[in-house]
Write an enzyme that holds these catalytic residues in place. Sequence first.
Site, PDB file in Angstrom:
ATOM      1  N   ASP A   1       0.938  -1.145   0.029  1.00 53.38           N
ATOM      2  CA  ASP A   1      -0.032   0.139   0.198  1.00 53.38           C
ATOM      3  C   ASP A   1       0.916   1.158   0.063  1.00 53.38           C
ATOM      4  O   ASP A   1       0.567   2.178  -0.541  1.00 53.38           O
ATOM      5  CB  ASP A   1      -0.882   0.221   1.122  1.00 53.38           C
TER       6      ASP A   1
ATOM      7  N   GLU B   1      -1.878  -5.440  -3.934  1.00 56.34           N
ATOM      8  CA  GLU B   1      -0.932  -4.596  -2.892  1.00 56.34           C
ATOM      9  C   GLU B   1       0.201  -5.639  -2.448  1.00 56.34           C
ATOM     10  O   GLU B   1       1.279  -5.056  -2.427  1.00 56.34           O
ATOM     11  CB  GLU B   1      -1.645  -3.841  -1.792  1.00 56.34           C
TER      12      GLU B   1
END
Length: 224
Positions: free
Chosen positions: A47, A119
């Site tokens: 992220d 991610e």
Amino acid sequence: MISLENKINYRFKNKKYLMEALTHSSFANERQHKGAKSNERLEFLGDAVLSFISAEFLFAHFPDLPEGELTKLRASLVCTDSLSAFARQINLGDYLFLGKGEVNVGGASRPSILENAFEALIAAIYLDGGIEAAREFVLGFLTPALENHQQAYVDYKTTLQEIVQQNPGEVLGYTLVDEYGPDHNKTFVAEVHLNSNVIGRGEGRSKRSAEQAAAKEALKLMGI
């Protein structure tokens, strides 16, 4: 896993990163005694890497776009719907290790699981091949997504100019009316004039971005 590596055009030197990226917590919890690790930590790192790469990409791509607009655009480009769609492009769900419960409820197609796995995959590539490899992977999705994005950047000055040009004789101009703040972090204030009338005012970190903000306000007042 070779087929997935072919799809993402990246070969892992350390396959453990890839395996961890594909391991959902439900699978890891069922196999704790075997030392299975879920992708949650990689998701956290991915992220952050995605945030940096997307911010860098938009910052370079739109040199005059104000901070607020950049933030909105980035948020829309890397939201759950976008990331899960990226994951579907490479059929990422087909490669995930899921617990029996998640398999039974179709976890491989759940947007949140796909988002998190995507991610985690970014982080795995970053750890295995560095930031350039991660950047190449991410931009392979962001670049076409931006081109097709409904909220892609509008050049407000050009739009306003095109409208004004429909009325011959009208003169459009921009004036820098103020600037404040330290030299390394100045804010500029610009006005856009139609003939002698002020029709918009805006602020920005550069003269050009202030002019863009002024043009945007003018278009808003026109109901556009």
